[in-house]
Scaffold this active site. Structure first.
Site, short mmCIF file in Angstrom:
data_model
loop_
_atom_site.label_atom_id
_atom_site.label_comp_id
_atom_site.label_asym_id
_atom_site.label_seq_id
_atom_site.Cartn_x
_atom_site.Cartn_y
_atom_site.Cartn_z
N LYS A 199 37.02 33.79 37.01
CA LYS A 199 37.11 32.69 38.29
C LYS A 199 35.86 32.13 38.32
O LYS A 199 35.99 31.03 38.49
CB LYS A 199 37.43 33.89 39.41
CG LYS A 199 38.75 34.49 39.42
CD LYS A 199 39.05 35.66 40.67
CE LYS A 199 37.68 36.52 41.05
NZ LYS A 199 37.58 37.77 39.82
N ARG A 226 28.47 40.30 30.42
CA ARG A 226 28.03 39.22 31.13
C ARG A 226 26.51 39.13 31.39
O ARG A 226 26.00 40.01 31.74
CB ARG A 226 28.84 39.31 32.38
CG ARG A 226 28.39 38.17 33.30
CD ARG A 226 29.26 37.86 34.63
NE ARG A 226 29.66 39.23 35.06
CZ ARG A 226 30.71 39.30 36.18
NH1 ARG A 226 31.23 38.16 36.33
NH2 ARG A 226 31.08 40.41 36.87
N ARG A 267 40.99 38.28 49.39
CA ARG A 267 41.39 39.59 48.48
C ARG A 267 41.96 40.83 49.43
O ARG A 267 42.37 41.76 48.57
CB ARG A 267 39.87 40.39 48.43
CG ARG A 267 39.24 40.04 46.80
CD ARG A 267 37.81 40.61 46.96
NE ARG A 267 37.37 40.98 45.73
CZ ARG A 267 36.67 40.38 44.98
NH1 ARG A 267 36.31 39.11 45.44
NH2 ARG A 267 36.11 40.68 43.93
N ARG A 279 36.52 48.55 41.17
CA ARG A 279 36.95 47.23 41.44
C ARG A 279 38.20 46.87 40.92
O ARG A 279 38.90 46.03 41.45
CB ARG A 279 35.82 46.31 40.63
CG ARG A 279 34.65 46.48 41.14
CD ARG A 279 33.33 45.73 40.52
NE ARG A 279 33.48 44.49 39.93
CZ ARG A 279 32.74 43.90 39.01
NH1 ARG A 279 31.90 44.65 38.37
NH2 ARG A 279 32.80 42.60 38.51
N ARG A 317 24.55 41.94 36.34
CA ARG A 317 24.84 42.41 37.73
C ARG A 317 25.04 44.04 37.95
O ARG A 317 25.27 44.63 36.88
CB ARG A 317 26.23 41.94 38.19
CG ARG A 317 26.21 40.68 38.97
CD ARG A 317 27.33 39.90 39.09
NE ARG A 317 28.48 40.68 39.67
CZ ARG A 317 29.52 40.30 39.80
NH1 ARG A 317 30.00 38.97 39.61
NH2 ARG A 317 30.72 41.01 40.40
P1 AP5 Z 1 33.44 35.30 35.42
O1 AP5 Z 1 33.81 33.84 35.13
O2 AP5 Z 1 32.10 35.50 35.64
O3 AP5 Z 1 34.56 36.27 35.99
P2 AP5 Z 1 34.78 36.36 37.48
O4 AP5 Z 1 36.28 36.52 37.50
O5 AP5 Z 1 34.20 35.44 38.18
O6 AP5 Z 1 34.43 37.93 37.55
P3 AP5 Z 1 33.78 38.65 38.70
O7 AP5 Z 1 33.09 40.18 38.11
O8 AP5 Z 1 32.59 37.65 39.40
O9 AP5 Z 1 34.77 38.85 39.77
P4 AP5 Z 1 34.62 40.08 40.89
O10 AP5 Z 1 35.84 39.61 41.76
O11 AP5 Z 1 34.63 41.38 40.71
O12 AP5 Z 1 33.34 39.87 41.60
P5 AP5 Z 1 32.83 38.90 42.92
O13 AP5 Z 1 31.37 38.49 42.73
O14 AP5 Z 1 33.89 38.12 43.43
O15 AP5 Z 1 33.45 35.77 33.66
C1 AP5 Z 1 33.24 37.14 33.18
C2 AP5 Z 1 32.83 37.09 31.77
O16 AP5 Z 1 33.73 36.54 30.91
C3 AP5 Z 1 31.51 36.05 31.73
O17 AP5 Z 1 30.44 36.72 30.73
C4 AP5 Z 1 32.12 34.85 31.26
O18 AP5 Z 1 31.43 33.98 30.34
C5 AP5 Z 1 33.41 35.46 30.31
N1 AP5 Z 1 34.61 34.72 30.12
C6 AP5 Z 1 34.86 33.95 31.30
N2 AP5 Z 1 36.06 33.35 30.70
C7 AP5 Z 1 36.46 33.77 29.71
C8 AP5 Z 1 37.35 33.19 28.71
N3 AP5 Z 1 38.38 32.49 28.93
N4 AP5 Z 1 37.14 33.60 27.46
C9 AP5 Z 1 36.27 34.73 26.98
N5 AP5 Z 1 35.38 34.95 28.09
C10 AP5 Z 1 35.29 34.31 29.02
O19 AP5 Z 1 32.82 40.38 43.83
C11 AP5 Z 1 31.74 41.21 43.74
C12 AP5 Z 1 31.85 42.21 44.95
O20 AP5 Z 1 31.62 41.67 45.95
C13 AP5 Z 1 33.12 42.93 45.06
O21 AP5 Z 1 33.44 44.11 44.21
C14 AP5 Z 1 33.34 43.52 46.59
O22 AP5 Z 1 32.43 44.42 46.86
C15 AP5 Z 1 32.42 42.21 47.21
N6 AP5 Z 1 33.49 40.92 47.59
C16 AP5 Z 1 33.44 39.87 47.03
N7 AP5 Z 1 34.47 39.06 47.69
C17 AP5 Z 1 35.14 39.98 48.62
C18 AP5 Z 1 36.11 39.69 49.55
N8 AP5 Z 1 36.64 38.32 49.59
N9 AP5 Z 1 36.60 41.04 50.16
C19 AP5 Z 1 35.84 41.95 50.12
N10 AP5 Z 1 34.71 42.43 49.28
C20 AP5 Z 1 34.42 41.13 48.52
#
Ligand code: AP5
Ligand code: ZN
Length: 217
Positions: free
Chosen positions: A13, A127, A88, A172, A161
């Site tokens: 994402k 990552r 979410r 997660r 992270r």
């Molecule tokens: P990346 O693009 O970083 O993936 P992502 O989908 O953004 O993953 P996240 O881990 O950031 O998602 P998340 O939803 O767990 O985290 P968030 O910060 O929202 O890609 C991942 C890796 O793969 C990278 O190394 C990249 O280079 C590689 N890659 C990407 N695309 C690729 C491809 N096509 N092929 C090969 N490699 C690829 O949330 C974190 C925490 O915050 C949550 O656990 C929760 O505690 C809290 N939180 C956030 N939002 C909310 C909400 N709305 N409500 C409640 N709690 C929340």
């Protein structure tokens, strides 16, 4: 045009959101990034948020809806918003619909990024992120250049992270399937759901997303 990027942790994402920002001048609203910023503030709220995030649980709806409300009230995104990691829960989805309608806007596309669980483990464990500009790298699929400099800003500092470990990832993923995956049906029935193959290469995924954004709604 406003869009939501929906998908499990590591689906890509953030990676795709940054590409859309660069190519289309859209504004990325990542609740994960906002919460990571809040936790560095040292406030009571920041400390509570850090504990919840590191374990892999979801932060309360009130907190994240509040963060998004603030940004929507103060923002002017002429290129449109990319909601990354929000909503979410069904409650967050309802709140987003209301907040957008208050400013005369709507969501046009909800892009579901589909990736197998085994691949997600490899994605998050490899990552790293540029500490200066936030560019996301991967040890295997998108390595940091040999000179150790970020391709975007030239910085040489990269971070991993705290929640990118096997135990937090398990929590997660469970949170995703239990609390977030009902949004797939929610947006399907609203005729907004578009699916992309998140297992494809980064540029190919971008192409699939562009196909929806530039095609008929
Ligand atoms: P990346 O693009 O970083 O993936 P992502 O989908 O953004 O993953 P996240 O881990 O950031 O998602 P998340 O939803 O767990 O985290 P968030 O910060 O929202 O890609 C991942 C890796 O793969 C990278 O190394 C990249 O280079 C590689 N890659 C990407 N695309 C690729 C491809 N096509 N092929 C090969 N490699 C690829 O949330 C974190 C925490 O915050 C949550 O656990 C929760 O505690 C809290 N939180 C956030 N939002 C909310 C909400 N709305 N409500 C409640 N709690 C929340
Ligand atoms: Zn950088």
């Amino acid at each position: 045009m406003n869009i939501i990027l929906l998908g499990p942790p590591g689906a890509g994402k953030g990676t795709q959101a940054r590409i859309l920002v660069e190519q289309r001048g859209m504004v990325q609203l990542s609740t994960g990034d906002m919460l990571r910023e809040a936790r560095t503030s040292g406030t009571e709220m920041g400390k509570r948020v850090a504990e919840v995030m590191d374990k892999g649980h979801l932060v309360t709806d009130e907190i994240v809806i509040g963060l998004i409300r603030e940004r929507l009230e103060s923002g002017d995104a002429t290129g449109g918003y990319i909601f990354d990691g929000f909503p979410r829960t069904l409650r967050q989805a309802d709140a987003l619909g209301k907040l957008l309608s208050e400013i005369g806007q709507d969501i046009e596309h909800v892009i579901e990024m589909q990736v197998d669980d085994e691949v997600l483990v490899a994605r998050v464990s490899g990552r790293s992120t540029c500490a200066s500009c936030g560019e996301v790298y991967h040890d295997v699929t998108k390595p940091i250049p040999a000179d150790g400099k970020c391709t975007v800003c030239g910085s040489t500092t990269f971070t991993r992270r705290a929640d990118d470990n096997a135990e937090s990832l398990k929590t997660r993923l469970m949170a995703y399937y239990k609390q977030t995956s009902p949004l797939v049906g929610y947006y399907y029935y609203a005729h907004k759901l578009r699916m992309v193959d998140g297992l494809a290469e980064i540029s190919e995924v971008s192409g699939q997303i562009a196909g929806f954004l530039d095609g008929p709604t």
